[in-house]
Scaffold this motif. Structure first.
Motif, PDB file in Angstrom:
ATOM      1  N   ASN A  62       0.831  -1.198   0.000  1.00 22.65           N
ATOM      2  CA  ASN A  62       0.000   0.000   0.000  1.00 22.65           C
ATOM      3  C   ASN A  62       0.866   1.248   0.000  1.00 22.65           C
ATOM      4  N   ALA A  63       0.357   2.304  -0.615  1.00 24.24           N
ATOM      5  CA  ALA A  63       1.060   3.588  -0.594  1.00 24.24           C
ATOM      6  C   ALA A  63       1.231   4.049   0.847  1.00 24.24           C
ATOM      7  N   ILE A  64       2.352   4.694   1.110  1.00 26.43           N
ATOM      8  CA  ILE A  64       2.660   5.161   2.460  1.00 26.43           C
ATOM      9  C   ILE A  64       1.957   6.490   2.716  1.00 26.43           C
ATOM     10  N   SER A  65       1.332   6.599   3.872  1.00 22.89           N
ATOM     11  CA  SER A  65       0.687   7.851   4.255  1.00 22.89           C
ATOM     12  C   SER A  65       1.756   8.906   4.523  1.00 22.89           C
ATOM     13  N   ALA A  66       1.601  10.086   3.918  1.00 22.17           N
ATOM     14  CA  ALA A  66       2.614  11.144   4.039  1.00 22.17           C
ATOM     15  C   ALA A  66       1.973  12.460   4.453  1.00 22.17           C
ATOM     16  N   THR A  67       2.602  13.157   5.367  1.00 21.17           N
ATOM     17  CA  THR A  67       2.082  14.444   5.832  1.00 21.17           C
ATOM     18  C   THR A  67       2.060  15.465   4.709  1.00 21.17           C
ATOM     19  N   ILE A  79      -8.441  15.290  -8.382  1.00 18.05           N
ATOM     20  CA  ILE A  79      -7.622  14.138  -7.998  1.00 18.05           C
ATOM     21  C   ILE A  79      -6.272  14.259  -8.695  1.00 18.05           C
ATOM     22  N   ALA A  80      -5.188  14.112  -7.921  1.00 15.66           N
ATOM     23  CA  ALA A  80      -3.841  14.127  -8.483  1.00 15.66           C
ATOM     24  C   ALA A  80      -3.112  12.861  -8.062  1.00 15.66           C
ATOM     25  N   VAL A  81      -2.199  12.400  -8.913  1.00 15.68           N
ATOM     26  CA  VAL A  81      -1.448  11.170  -8.628  1.00 15.68           C
ATOM     27  C   VAL A  81       0.037  11.410  -8.866  1.00 15.68           C
ATOM     28  N   GLY A  82       0.861  10.527  -8.289  1.00 17.08           N
ATOM     29  CA  GLY A  82       2.295  10.689  -8.494  1.00 17.08           C
ATOM     30  C   GLY A  82       3.150   9.642  -7.824  1.00 17.08           C
ATOM     31  N   LYS A  83       4.240  10.092  -7.234  1.00 14.72           N
ATOM     32  CA  LYS A  83       5.318   9.263  -6.725  1.00 14.72           C
ATOM     33  C   LYS A  83       4.856   8.310  -5.626  1.00 14.72           C
ATOM     34  N   HIS A  84       5.407   7.074  -5.663  1.00 20.81           N
ATOM     35  CA  HIS A  84       5.171   6.071  -4.625  1.00 20.81           C
ATOM     36  C   HIS A  84       3.698   5.779  -4.397  1.00 20.81           C
ATOM     37  N   GLY A  85       2.884   5.809  -5.461  1.00 21.08           N
ATOM     38  CA  GLY A  85       1.469   5.498  -5.323  1.00 21.08           C
ATOM     39  C   GLY A  85       0.643   6.600  -4.695  1.00 21.08           C
ATOM     40  N   THR A  86       1.176   7.810  -4.667  1.00 23.39           N
ATOM     41  CA  THR A  86       0.447   8.917  -4.056  1.00 23.39           C
ATOM     42  C   THR A  86      -0.810   9.255  -4.845  1.00 23.39           C
ATOM     43  N   VAL A  87      -1.939   9.350  -4.140  1.00 24.64           N
ATOM     44  CA  VAL A  87      -3.202   9.851  -4.687  1.00 24.64           C
ATOM     45  C   VAL A  87      -3.751  10.856  -3.688  1.00 24.64           C
ATOM     46  N   ILE A  88      -4.025  12.083  -4.151  1.00 22.48           N
ATOM     47  CA  ILE A  88      -4.565  13.101  -3.262  1.00 22.48           C
ATOM     48  C   ILE A  88      -5.823  13.704  -3.865  1.00 22.48           C
ATOM     49  N   LYS A  89      -6.685  14.238  -2.984  1.00 21.49           N
ATOM     50  CA  LYS A  89      -7.996  14.736  -3.396  1.00 21.49           C
ATOM     51  C   LYS A  89      -8.257  16.089  -2.759  1.00 21.49           C
ATOM     52  N   SER A  90      -8.930  16.979  -3.508  1.00 24.65           N
ATOM     53  CA  SER A  90      -9.263  18.301  -2.998  1.00 24.65           C
ATOM     54  C   SER A  90     -10.561  18.787  -3.637  1.00 24.65           C
ATOM     55  N   ILE A  91     -11.314  19.563  -2.898  1.00 24.06           N
ATOM     56  CA  ILE A  91     -12.523  20.179  -3.448  1.00 24.06           C
ATOM     57  C   ILE A  91     -12.183  21.501  -4.123  1.00 24.06           C
ATOM     58  N   SER A  92     -11.330  22.304  -3.491  1.00 21.23           N
ATOM     59  CA  SER A  92     -11.042  23.658  -3.968  1.00 21.23           C
ATOM     60  C   SER A  92      -9.675  23.810  -4.608  1.00 21.23           C
ATOM     61  N   GLY A  93      -8.777  22.856  -4.363  1.00 19.21           N
ATOM     62  CA  GLY A  93      -7.408  22.989  -4.832  1.00 19.21           C
ATOM     63  C   GLY A  93      -6.485  23.588  -3.804  1.00 19.21           C
TER      64      GLY A  93
END
Length: 331
Positions: free
Chosen positions: A23-28, A46-60
């Protein structure tokens, strides 16, 4: 495919094969890592990237990391068919899927032994999708990714290569399998345009499908370098890529216009702004503007490669090698 990521792949090789996906590592600071792609699902980003990172935002502005992502490979592309159903792909031909808007993801495919990255993914609806990548990688699905079918697009071969492969297929099946694994160029991006599906890639590759991906035809070469971006509207098509090369063609015409460019930053993606101009996001913090046949550019101060971007509330929200960046736009 974004040139920064591709260059890194060539230097270091694909990610290390894993016995079982982790699983992707949780990162601060997940929103500050290398991010390769970003999309607007309709109600969130939704943005994706390094080490399986997936992040989500409503406003950016504030970003939340996905709770469960079953991979640590570099994710290179993401696409959603609606606000809930999305897919991302990356190294090791990895494909993951979400049905809850990007909070939790499931693994649909991972092939570490293949040692090739998937570079782009496109879904036309909840069921039909395509994933493309290095050395002619081409997968398609008709059931939302439950099953991915591998295809070899021999129609995109040069005639000499086709004759060579046909001979191998008959006389040396093992050699045929080995050659088909690397004989085609990298497929860097697949897009749905007004004129059908468009595929662009390495060595000037441009190809079109007018039957929803069943068959593909090469478009006559206009440039020997790599293309990483393609976009279109009701009036024109644009392709762009290595060293700031930009070409545009009016719909219904055959001739492509090559724009003179004093900046040589490689272009990673093209997005439309207010149906008035095209923004081309590039390496070294460069943003090209194409409007009314005039190509100009601006330079962001941090000089970081911009891999992709979306526009929300007259702000350009960018996925960069240094994480999320936001730029105010003038309407």
């Amino acid at each position: 495919m974004k040139y920064l990521v591709y260059a890194s792949l060539i230097i270091s090789g694909a990610s290390v094969a894993q016995e079982a996906p982790s699983n992707a590592i949780s990162a601060t600071n997940a929103a500050k890592t290398l991010l390769t792609d970003i999309t607007n699902t309709g109600n969130s980003l939704i943005a994706v990237g390094k080490h399986g990172t997936v992040i989500k935002s409503i406003s950016g502005d504030k970003w939340q990391q996905a709770e469960l992502v079953p991979t640590q490979v570099l994710l290179t592309a993401v696409d959603f068919s609606n606000e809930n159903n999305g897919w991302a792909c990356g190294h090791d031909a990895t494909i993951i899927n979400t049905t809850d808007g990007g909070i939790n993801w499931k693994l649909q495919q991972a092939q570490p032994k293949l040692d090739k990255p998937c570079l782009d993914i496109l879904f036309e609806d909840d069921l039909k999708g395509f994933a493309v990548g290095a050395y002619g990688m081409f997968y398609q699905t008709t059931d939302g990714g439950k099953h991915w079918q591998k295809r070899f697009l021999d129609s995109l071969l040069f005639s000499d290569d086709r004759d060579y492969l046909n001979d191998l297929k008959e006389n040396d099946p093992e050699g045929y399998e080995a050659e088909t694994a690397s004989i085609l160029p990298h497929f860097n991006r697949i897009e749905k345009t007004d004129n059908g599906l468009m595929l662009v890639g390495e060595m000037g590759l441009m190809a079109r499908s007018i039957d929803d991906g069943q068959t593909w035809q090469r478009i006559e070469e206009i440039y020997p370098g790599s293309f990483f971006a393609v976009a279109s509207d009701s009036t024109q098509e644009i392709v762009a890529g290595l060293r700031g090369n930009v070409f545009a063609k009016q719909n219904g015409e055959q001739q492509w216009q090559h724009f003179e460019n004093v900046k040589t930053a490689t272009i990673n993606n093209i997005i439309n702004y207010n149906n008035k101009q095209w923004l081309m996001l590039a390496n070294s913090g460069v943003i090209f503007h194409l409007q009314d046949g005039l190509l100009t550019h601006e330079q962001l101060a941090d000089g970081k490669a911009i891999l992709d971007g979306v526009i929300l509330d007259n702000r350009l929200i960018m996925a960069t090698e240094d994480g999320i960046k936001v730029k105010e736009l003038t309407p």
